[in-house]
Design a protein around this motif. Structure first.
Motif, PDB file in Angstrom:
ATOM      1  N   ASN A 190       0.825  -1.203   0.000  1.00 55.95           N
ATOM      2  CA  ASN A 190       0.000   0.000   0.000  1.00 55.95           C
ATOM      3  C   ASN A 190       0.863   1.258   0.000  1.00 55.95           C
ATOM      4  O   ASN A 190       1.932   1.300   0.602  1.00 55.95           O
ATOM      5  CB  ASN A 190      -0.921  -0.012   1.223  1.00 55.95           C
ATOM      6  CG  ASN A 190      -2.063   0.967   1.068  1.00 55.95           C
ATOM      7  OD1 ASN A 190      -1.890   2.167   1.229  1.00 55.95           O
ATOM      8  ND2 ASN A 190      -3.243   0.450   0.737  1.00 55.95           N
ATOM      9  N   THR A 191       0.388   2.286  -0.687  1.00 55.15           N
ATOM     10  CA  THR A 191       1.142   3.533  -0.800  1.00 55.15           C
ATOM     11  C   THR A 191       1.354   4.223   0.543  1.00 55.15           C
ATOM     12  O   THR A 191       2.195   5.115   0.653  1.00 55.15           O
ATOM     13  CB  THR A 191       0.444   4.515  -1.751  1.00 55.15           C
ATOM     14  OG1 THR A 191      -0.892   4.759  -1.282  1.00 55.15           O
ATOM     15  CG2 THR A 191       0.392   3.955  -3.164  1.00 55.15           C
ATOM     16  N   SER A 192       0.615   3.819   1.567  1.00 56.42           N
ATOM     17  CA  SER A 192       0.798   4.407   2.893  1.00 56.42           C
ATOM     18  C   SER A 192       1.979   3.786   3.638  1.00 56.42           C
ATOM     19  O   SER A 192       2.344   4.255   4.726  1.00 56.42           O
ATOM     20  CB  SER A 192      -0.469   4.234   3.729  1.00 56.42           C
ATOM     21  OG  SER A 192      -0.767   2.858   3.928  1.00 56.42           O
ATOM     22  N   HIS A 193       2.604   2.766   3.064  1.00 56.01           N
ATOM     23  CA  HIS A 193       3.731   2.115   3.726  1.00 56.01           C
ATOM     24  C   HIS A 193       4.900   3.096   3.849  1.00 56.01           C
ATOM     25  O   HIS A 193       5.179   3.880   2.938  1.00 56.01           O
ATOM     26  CB  HIS A 193       4.163   0.879   2.940  1.00 56.01           C
ATOM     27  CG  HIS A 193       5.089  -0.021   3.701  1.00 56.01           C
ATOM     28  ND1 HIS A 193       6.428   0.251   3.863  1.00 56.01           N
ATOM     29  CD2 HIS A 193       4.857  -1.195   4.350  1.00 56.01           C
ATOM     30  CE1 HIS A 193       6.991  -0.706   4.562  1.00 56.01           C
ATOM     31  NE2 HIS A 193       6.067  -1.603   4.878  1.00 56.01           N
ATOM     32  N   ALA A 194       5.610   3.007   4.958  1.00 62.49           N
ATOM     33  CA  ALA A 194       6.671   3.977   5.258  1.00 62.49           C
ATOM     34  C   ALA A 194       7.748   4.017   4.182  1.00 62.49           C
ATOM     35  O   ALA A 194       8.265   5.093   3.846  1.00 62.49           O
ATOM     36  CB  ALA A 194       7.295   3.647   6.620  1.00 62.49           C
ATOM     37  N   VAL A 195       8.095   2.862   3.603  1.00 61.89           N
ATOM     38  CA  VAL A 195       9.179   2.856   2.621  1.00 61.89           C
ATOM     39  C   VAL A 195       8.800   3.637   1.366  1.00 61.89           C
ATOM     40  O   VAL A 195       9.641   4.349   0.782  1.00 61.89           O
ATOM     41  CB  VAL A 195       9.605   1.407   2.268  1.00 61.89           C
ATOM     42  CG1 VAL A 195       8.518   0.671   1.492  1.00 61.89           C
ATOM     43  CG2 VAL A 195      10.910   1.412   1.482  1.00 61.89           C
ATOM     44  N   LEU A 196       7.547   3.553   0.949  1.00 61.44           N
ATOM     45  CA  LEU A 196       7.118   4.294  -0.230  1.00 61.44           C
ATOM     46  C   LEU A 196       6.979   5.786   0.079  1.00 61.44           C
ATOM     47  O   LEU A 196       7.348   6.632  -0.745  1.00 61.44           O
ATOM     48  CB  LEU A 196       5.802   3.724  -0.760  1.00 61.44           C
ATOM     49  CG  LEU A 196       5.894   2.302  -1.332  1.00 61.44           C
ATOM     50  CD1 LEU A 196       4.522   1.798  -1.756  1.00 61.44           C
ATOM     51  CD2 LEU A 196       6.865   2.252  -2.506  1.00 61.44           C
ATOM     52  N   LYS A 197       6.488   6.117   1.246  1.00 59.65           N
ATOM     53  CA  LYS A 197       6.404   7.532   1.623  1.00 59.65           C
ATOM     54  C   LYS A 197       7.792   8.147   1.731  1.00 59.65           C
ATOM     55  O   LYS A 197       7.979   9.330   1.429  1.00 59.65           O
ATOM     56  CB  LYS A 197       5.640   7.678   2.948  1.00 59.65           C
ATOM     57  CG  LYS A 197       4.159   7.324   2.830  1.00 59.65           C
ATOM     58  CD  LYS A 197       3.353   7.787   4.026  1.00 59.65           C
ATOM     59  CE  LYS A 197       3.672   7.015   5.272  1.00 59.65           C
ATOM     60  NZ  LYS A 197       2.783   7.406   6.403  1.00 59.65           N
ATOM     61  N   HIS A 198       8.776   7.355   2.135  1.00 61.18           N
ATOM     62  CA  HIS A 198      10.143   7.845   2.263  1.00 61.18           C
ATOM     63  C   HIS A 198      10.773   8.078   0.880  1.00 61.18           C
ATOM     64  O   HIS A 198      11.531   9.042   0.692  1.00 61.18           O
ATOM     65  CB  HIS A 198      10.969   6.843   3.058  1.00 61.18           C
ATOM     66  CG  HIS A 198      12.349   7.313   3.403  1.00 61.18           C
ATOM     67  ND1 HIS A 198      12.610   8.508   4.037  1.00 61.18           N
ATOM     68  CD2 HIS A 198      13.560   6.739   3.199  1.00 61.18           C
ATOM     69  CE1 HIS A 198      13.914   8.652   4.203  1.00 61.18           C
ATOM     70  NE2 HIS A 198      14.508   7.596   3.695  1.00 61.18           N
ATOM     71  N   LEU A 199      10.457   7.227  -0.076  1.00 57.37           N
ATOM     72  CA  LEU A 199      11.045   7.336  -1.405  1.00 57.37           C
ATOM     73  C   LEU A 199      10.423   8.449  -2.245  1.00 57.37           C
ATOM     74  O   LEU A 199      11.109   9.082  -3.052  1.00 57.37           O
ATOM     75  CB  LEU A 199      10.893   6.010  -2.158  1.00 57.37           C
ATOM     76  CG  LEU A 199      11.857   4.885  -1.798  1.00 57.37           C
ATOM     77  CD1 LEU A 199      11.369   3.567  -2.376  1.00 57.37           C
ATOM     78  CD2 LEU A 199      13.267   5.198  -2.304  1.00 57.37           C
ATOM     79  N   MET A 200       9.121   8.667  -2.085  1.00 56.03           N
ATOM     80  CA  MET A 200       8.401   9.565  -2.978  1.00 56.03           C
ATOM     81  C   MET A 200       8.247  10.958  -2.365  1.00 56.03           C
ATOM     82  O   MET A 200       8.017  11.112  -1.170  1.00 56.03           O
ATOM     83  CB  MET A 200       7.014   8.995  -3.303  1.00 56.03           C
ATOM     84  CG  MET A 200       7.024   7.588  -3.900  1.00 56.03           C
ATOM     85  SD  MET A 200       8.045   7.406  -5.399  1.00 56.03           S
ATOM     86  CE  MET A 200       7.186   8.503  -6.546  1.00 56.03           C
ATOM     87  N   ARG A 201       8.354  11.955  -3.209  1.00 55.29           N
ATOM     88  CA  ARG A 201       8.179  13.341  -2.764  1.00 55.29           C
ATOM     89  C   ARG A 201       6.726  13.594  -2.318  1.00 55.29           C
ATOM     90  O   ARG A 201       5.812  12.886  -2.739  1.00 55.29           O
ATOM     91  CB  ARG A 201       8.538  14.300  -3.902  1.00 55.29           C
ATOM     92  CG  ARG A 201      10.030  14.322  -4.244  1.00 55.29           C
ATOM     93  CD  ARG A 201      10.305  15.330  -5.343  1.00 55.29           C
ATOM     94  NE  ARG A 201      11.732  15.440  -5.631  1.00 55.29           N
ATOM     95  CZ  ARG A 201      12.569  16.249  -5.009  1.00 55.29           C
ATOM     96  NH1 ARG A 201      12.110  17.042  -4.039  1.00 55.29           N
ATOM     97  NH2 ARG A 201      13.852  16.303  -5.325  1.00 55.29           N
TER      98      ARG A 201
END
Length: 221
Positions: A190-201
């Motif tokens: 899910n886009t709410s996962h910390a790793v994706l939030k960390h990677l994406m602006r």
């Protein structure tokens, strides 16, 4: 062709509803995380018996995208097979299907974390592909730019008319694109996962795939 037009590092690209990405100027079709042989691997390891049609469904969609775009190059962004044994156990008819699609095309297998690429099948095998001003690799790197990657199988949920749906999605910002998984039975993060939030602006977009592409701000909750 039902696509979403975007620009990364000055390059015009088209996100497709199947989860493929097309670079019209270079006639390059990019797909990520096909995970061919997934149902066979799950059964081999004692898991659920899933209908064994995932490989053929994925190859059929890839063939349709090749016909639609007339691409002369294909980049598979890693985890093309669910594991190394899956690449060795693919049926002869499916190997021939891939070989037919490769005919007359440049075909790049990028190394993934599940498999090194199907070494017994034709094509070029690479750890990553610099294609200035872009770079294609399996797993995104912090502080990269012009990067196209896969690995995370991003998915997003949207609620409309009282109904909630979850779909695979592209994640896009000014630095990178993270591709959705192209294969059947692949699941997602899910886009709410910390790793994706960390990677994406913070201003990142999610482009949901499916019958109609749906762009929206990347969900973070």
């Amino acid at each position: 062709m039902n696509t979403y037009s975007l620009t990364l590092s000055g390059v015009k690209l088209e996100a497709m509803k199947s989860g493929a990405l097309y670079w019209p100027e270079k006639r390059v079709l990019c797909v990520s995380d096909l995970h061919l042989g997934r149902s066979e691997r799950i059964a081999r390891l004692g898991g659920a018996m899933l209908p064994p049609y995932d490989t053929r469904e994925t190859l059929a969609q890839l063939e349709r995208d090749l016909l639609t775009t007339a691409a002369n190059s294909v980049i598979c962004l890693g985890d093309s097979f669910d594991d190394s044994a899956s690449s060795r156990g693919i049926s002869e008819s499916d190997v021939m299907w891939i070989t037919r699609m490769q005919a007359g095309r440049r075909w790049i297998w990028i190394q993934g974390n599940h498999d090194p690429g199907p070494l017994a099948i034709g094509g070029t095998h690479m750890a990553e592909l610099p294609f200035p001003p872009l770079v294609f690799r399996h797993i995104a790197r912090l502080q990269a730019s012009g990067e196209i990657s896969g690995h995370y199988h991003p998915k997003a949920r949207v609620t409309a008319h009282g109904q909630s749906i979850t779909r695979p999605c592209f994640l896009i910002d000014s630095d990178r694109i993270i591709m959705p998984a192209y294969g059947t039975y692949t699941g997602g993060l899910n886009t709410s996962h910390a790793v994706l939030k960390h990677l994406m602006r913070p201003e990142a977009l999610a482009i949901l795939t499916g019958p109609n592409l749906l762009p929206m701000p990347m969900p973070r909750d």
